[in-house]
Design a protein around this motif. Structure first.
Motif, mmCIF file in Angstrom:
data_model
loop_
_atom_site.group_PDB
_atom_site.id
_atom_site.type_symbol
_atom_site.label_atom_id
_atom_site.label_comp_id
_atom_site.label_asym_id
_atom_site.label_seq_id
_atom_site.Cartn_x
_atom_site.Cartn_y
_atom_site.Cartn_z
ATOM 1 N N HIS A 4 0.844 -1.186 0.000
ATOM 2 C CA HIS A 4 0.000 0.000 0.000
ATOM 3 C C HIS A 4 0.884 1.242 0.000
ATOM 4 O O HIS A 4 1.942 1.260 0.623
ATOM 5 N N THR A 5 0.414 2.286 -0.650
ATOM 6 C CA THR A 5 1.119 3.565 -0.630
ATOM 7 C C THR A 5 0.654 4.361 0.577
ATOM 8 O O THR A 5 -0.545 4.455 0.841
ATOM 9 N N ALA A 6 1.623 4.910 1.292
ATOM 10 C CA ALA A 6 1.319 5.764 2.442
ATOM 11 C C ALA A 6 2.214 6.996 2.382
ATOM 12 O O ALA A 6 3.290 6.972 1.778
ATOM 13 N N TYR A 7 1.762 8.060 3.002
ATOM 14 C CA TYR A 7 2.513 9.308 3.082
ATOM 15 C C TYR A 7 2.727 9.639 4.550
ATOM 16 O O TYR A 7 1.778 9.644 5.328
ATOM 17 N N ILE A 8 3.978 9.903 4.896
ATOM 18 C CA ILE A 8 4.356 10.184 6.273
ATOM 19 C C ILE A 8 4.894 11.612 6.354
ATOM 20 O O ILE A 8 5.847 11.972 5.650
ATOM 21 N N ASP A 100 3.979 11.509 11.328
ATOM 22 C CA ASP A 100 2.526 11.379 11.256
ATOM 23 C C ASP A 100 2.138 10.672 9.971
ATOM 24 O O ASP A 100 2.568 11.072 8.878
ATOM 25 N N ILE A 101 1.294 9.662 10.102
ATOM 26 C CA ILE A 101 0.727 9.027 8.911
ATOM 27 C C ILE A 101 -0.341 9.979 8.386
ATOM 28 O O ILE A 101 -1.338 10.240 9.060
ATOM 29 N N LEU A 102 -0.108 10.506 7.204
ATOM 30 C CA LEU A 102 -1.044 11.458 6.611
ATOM 31 C C LEU A 102 -2.143 10.736 5.843
ATOM 32 O O LEU A 102 -3.321 11.037 6.006
ATOM 33 N N LEU A 103 -1.729 9.809 4.996
ATOM 34 C CA LEU A 103 -2.641 9.010 4.187
ATOM 35 C C LEU A 103 -2.099 7.591 4.110
ATOM 36 O O LEU A 103 -0.875 7.390 4.112
ATOM 37 N N LEU A 114 -5.559 5.881 16.331
ATOM 38 C CA LEU A 114 -5.168 6.132 14.941
ATOM 39 C C LEU A 114 -6.299 6.780 14.160
ATOM 40 O O LEU A 114 -7.438 6.304 14.185
ATOM 41 N N ARG A 115 -5.943 7.881 13.474
ATOM 42 C CA ARG A 115 -6.899 8.541 12.574
ATOM 43 C C ARG A 115 -6.226 8.763 11.231
ATOM 44 O O ARG A 115 -5.220 9.465 11.142
ATOM 45 N N ILE A 116 -6.778 8.133 10.213
ATOM 46 C CA ILE A 116 -6.284 8.284 8.842
ATOM 47 C C ILE A 116 -7.501 8.553 7.967
ATOM 48 O O ILE A 116 -8.478 7.826 8.066
ATOM 49 N N LEU A 131 3.943 17.594 0.474
ATOM 50 C CA LEU A 131 3.235 16.450 -0.097
ATOM 51 C C LEU A 131 2.985 16.682 -1.587
ATOM 52 O O LEU A 131 3.221 15.798 -2.415
ATOM 53 N N LEU A 132 2.576 17.881 -1.934
ATOM 54 C CA LEU A 132 2.329 18.197 -3.341
ATOM 55 C C LEU A 132 3.619 18.142 -4.163
ATOM 56 O O LEU A 132 3.576 17.868 -5.361
ATOM 57 N N ASP A 133 4.765 18.368 -3.540
ATOM 58 C CA ASP A 133 6.047 18.249 -4.252
ATOM 59 C C ASP A 133 6.280 16.834 -4.776
ATOM 60 O O ASP A 133 7.005 16.657 -5.757
#
Length: 169
Positions: A4-8, A100-103, A114-116, A131-133
Motif C-alpha cells: 500500500h502507498t502511504a505518506y508520512i 505522522d501518517i497522513l494518508l 489512529l486517525r487516517i 506532499l504536493l512536491d
C-alpha cells in the motif's frame, strides 16, 4: 503480500533538525515490507501552538508498505522514541522528531489511537506543500486532491523551501 502507498509527514525542531529527519527516513526504509519511494524537499516552518520555540524543518515521504496501518503507526512511534522523543509529551511542545501518517492508500480509519487521513492534513501548509512536491493524491474523506486542498487552505503561514532534500535509502 499486498503493498500500500502511504505518506508520512516528518518534523523536527530540536538539535540537528535535518539529521533527525534524515535518520527517520532511513529508519522508515528499514522497516519490514517497506520501501521509501519519494521524499520531498525540506521546508522551514513556524511552530503551531506554542510559538516560543525553534522553527521546524518539515518534509513528507511516500512509502510503499505491507504493514497494516496499525503496525505502521506502532513502527513510527518506535522510531520517534528511538530518536529521543519521549513517549508522553505536551501537545505542541518542541520535539526531536514527529512522524505522522497522513494518508494510507484510500483508507479511512478512526480509532482511539489512529486517525487516517490525518485530521489536520487539509489545514496545514507545512504538510500540503511538501506532499504536493511528490504527489497529488485524493483525500478519501474530502474527495479533494492535495492541490485542491492547498488552494482553499486557511493556513496563512509561509513555509520556506530549503535547499536540502531528504535522501532515499
Amino acid at each position: 503480500m499486498k503493498l500500500h502507498t502511504a505518506y508520512i509527514g516528518t518534523g523536527s525542531n530540536i538539535g540537528d533538525r535535518l539529521s533527525h529527519l534524515q535518520e527517520a527516513v532511513c529508519r522508515l526504509g528499514a522497516l519490514p515490507e517497506t520501501k521509501v519511494l519519494r521524499a520531498s524537499p525540506v521546508y522551514m516552518t513556524e511552530p503551531v501552538g506554542e510559538e516560543e520555540q525553534e522553527r521546524f524543518y518539515n518534509g513528507v515521504v511516500q512509502i510503499e508498505t505491507g504493514l497494516t496501518p496499525e503496525n505502521l503507526r506502532s513502527a513510527t512511534k518506535a522510531i520517534e522514541q528511538e530518536l529521543g522523543r519521549p513517549e508522553r509529551y505536551r501537545r505542541w511542545s518542541p520535539r526531536v522528531i514527529d512522524l505522522d501518517i497522513l494518508l494510507y492508500a484510500d483508507c479511512i480509519i478512526e480509532t482511539d489511537t489512529l486517525r487516517i487521513p490525518h485530521p489536520e492534513l487539509h489545514r496545514r501548509k507545512f504538510v500540503l506543500i511538501p506532499l504536493l512536491d511528490i504527489a497529488n493524491p485524493l483525500h478519501p474523506v474530502l474527495r479533494k486532491t492535495i492541490l485542491q486542498m492547498l488552494r482553499t487552505c486557511g493556513d496563512r503561514s509561509v513555509p520556506v523551501r530549503l535547499r536540502e532534500r531528504l535522501r532515499l535509502h
